[in-house]
Design an enzyme around this catalytic site. Structure first.
Site, PDB file in Angstrom:
ATOM      1  N   SER A  13     -63.511 -49.154  74.365  1.00  0.00           N
ATOM      2  CA  SER A  13     -63.564 -50.621  74.482  1.00  0.00           C
ATOM      3  C   SER A  13     -64.342 -51.059  75.724  1.00  0.00           C
ATOM      4  CB  SER A  13     -62.152 -51.227  74.481  1.00  0.00           C
ATOM      5  OG  SER A  13     -61.462 -50.890  75.653  1.00  0.00           O
ATOM      6  N   ASN A  14     -64.273 -50.285  76.792  1.00  0.00           N
ATOM      7  CA  ASN A  14     -65.075 -50.638  77.976  1.00  0.00           C
ATOM      8  C   ASN A  14     -66.564 -50.432  77.703  1.00  0.00           C
ATOM      9  OD1 ASN A  14     -63.469 -51.413  80.516  1.00  0.00           O
ATOM     10  ND2 ASN A  14     -62.246 -49.787  79.585  1.00  0.00           N
ATOM     11  N   LYS A  65     -65.420 -24.163  79.960  1.00  0.00           N
ATOM     12  CA  LYS A  65     -65.647 -25.447  80.648  1.00  0.00           C
ATOM     13  C   LYS A  65     -67.017 -25.423  81.320  1.00  0.00           C
ATOM     14  CE  LYS A  65     -62.837 -26.407  84.148  1.00  0.00           C
ATOM     15  NZ  LYS A  65     -61.637 -26.796  84.859  1.00  0.00           N
ATOM     16  N   ASN A 107     -66.571 -45.047  87.980  1.00  0.00           N
ATOM     17  CA  ASN A 107     -65.438 -44.863  87.062  1.00  0.00           C
ATOM     18  C   ASN A 107     -64.550 -46.093  87.138  1.00  0.00           C
ATOM     19  OD1 ASN A 107     -63.593 -43.458  85.328  1.00  0.00           O
ATOM     20  ND2 ASN A 107     -62.302 -43.047  87.120  1.00  0.00           N
ATOM     21  N   HIS A 109     -60.512 -47.250  86.597  1.00  0.00           N
ATOM     22  CA  HIS A 109     -59.169 -46.667  86.538  1.00  0.00           C
ATOM     23  C   HIS A 109     -58.151 -47.798  86.406  1.00  0.00           C
ATOM     24  CE1 HIS A 109     -56.210 -43.532  87.101  1.00  0.00           C
ATOM     25  NE2 HIS A 109     -55.547 -44.363  87.890  1.00  0.00           N
TER      26      HIS A 109
HETATM   27  C1  GAR Z   1     -59.288 -47.492  80.358  1.00  0.00           C
HETATM   28  O1  GAR Z   1     -58.095 -48.203  80.538  1.00  0.00           O
HETATM   29  C2  GAR Z   1     -59.677 -46.775  81.627  1.00  0.00           C
HETATM   30  O2  GAR Z   1     -59.334 -47.491  82.773  1.00  0.00           O
HETATM   31  C3  GAR Z   1     -58.882 -45.514  81.509  1.00  0.00           C
HETATM   32  O3  GAR Z   1     -58.975 -45.158  80.162  1.00  0.00           O
HETATM   33  C4  GAR Z   1     -59.083 -46.337  79.383  1.00  0.00           C
HETATM   34  C5  GAR Z   1     -60.229 -46.193  78.427  1.00  0.00           C
HETATM   35  O4  GAR Z   1     -60.241 -47.234  77.505  1.00  0.00           O
HETATM   36  N1  GAR Z   1     -59.404 -44.500  82.370  1.00  0.00           N
HETATM   37  C6  GAR Z   1     -58.650 -43.629  83.020  1.00  0.00           C
HETATM   38  O5  GAR Z   1     -57.442 -43.583  82.924  1.00  0.00           O
HETATM   39  C7  GAR Z   1     -59.424 -42.661  83.902  1.00  0.00           C
HETATM   40  N2  GAR Z   1     -58.542 -41.991  84.805  1.00  0.00           N
HETATM   41  P1  GAR Z   1     -61.488 -47.473  76.556  1.00  0.00           P
HETATM   42  O6  GAR Z   1     -61.825 -46.095  75.947  1.00  0.00           O
HETATM   43  O7  GAR Z   1     -61.008 -48.436  75.503  1.00  0.00           O
HETATM   44  O8  GAR Z   1     -62.618 -47.995  77.380  1.00  0.00           O
END
Ligand code: GAR
Length: 190
Positions: A13-14, A65, A107, A109
């Site tokens: 979604s981001n 990895k 990033n 968070h």
């Molecule tokens: C978001 O809430 C982001 O902040 C989090 O994963 C989600 C991804 O959502 N990231 C973390 O927790 C990183 N440590 P999305 O796939 O819908 O963008």
């Protein structure tokens, strides 16, 4: 034209919010590719719909990895991005990738770093009984969610609010904050 590459492992979604904002505001930017490690990521469907090229590096098809990260590094170098945007990318970048793109990897968070680093940050803040949590955008360094903070937004956790409701509110804030920060990093205040 600036070039950005977006890495996502899940919903995306981001990623979609960044693409849509860039298009709506006509940023002089090429979103070169979505890169995902997960063949089941919903982000792949979003990329198709948004007509953004998608590179799948199926983590499970690599024997280690190390070999996965080497391939990722090769692809990132080929794309020669001005900015690498981690948007729900659930793997740790190795130090040599961080060093090669120092100050060019960001990033997001879903907590007020340095609190609640790592996985399930929203749930952990909620279950800890916090009254306030939030969202952080930061540069990526060699640690896990430890890099220099660029921007943060506070979000109050309301009395009696469900975790799902809080998650929705946090995501809404992310979808505004992340594009704003990316735009500023790429183009300054112009
Ligand atoms: C978001 O809430 C982001 O902040 C989090 O994963 C989600 C991804 O959502 N990231 C973390 O927790 C990183 N440590 P999305 O796939 O819908 O963008």
């Amino acid at each position: 034209m600036k070039r950005i590459v977006i890495l996502a492992s899940g919903n995306g979604s981001n990623f979609e919010a960044i693409v849509k904002t860039a298009r709506k505001e006509k940023w002089p930017v090429e979103i070169v590719s979505l890169i995902t490690d997960n063949p089941h990521a919903y982000a792949i469907k979003r990329a198709k719909r948004l007509r953004i090229p998608c590179k799948l590096l199926n983590y499970k098809e690599f024997d280690s990895k190390d070999s996965y990260n080497k391939e990722l590094f090769k692809i990132l170098k080929e794309f020669s991005p001005d900015l690498i945007v981690l948007a729900g990318y659930m793997r740790i970048l190795p130090p040599y990738i961080v060093r090669a793109f120092r100050w060019r990897i960001v990033n997001i968070h879903p907590a007020l770093l340095p609190a609640f680093r790592g996985l399930h940050a929203i749930e952990r803040a909620y279950k800890a009984g916090c009254k306030v949590t939030g969202v952080t955008v930061h540069f990526v360094d060699e640690g896990v969610d430890t890099g220099p903070i660029i921007a943060q937004r506070c979000i109050e956790i309301r009395e009696g609010e469900s975790l799902e409701h809080l998650e929705r509110r946090i995501h809404r804030v992310e979808h505004k904050l992340y594009p704003t920060v990316i735009k500023k990093l790429l183009f300054g205040d112009e």
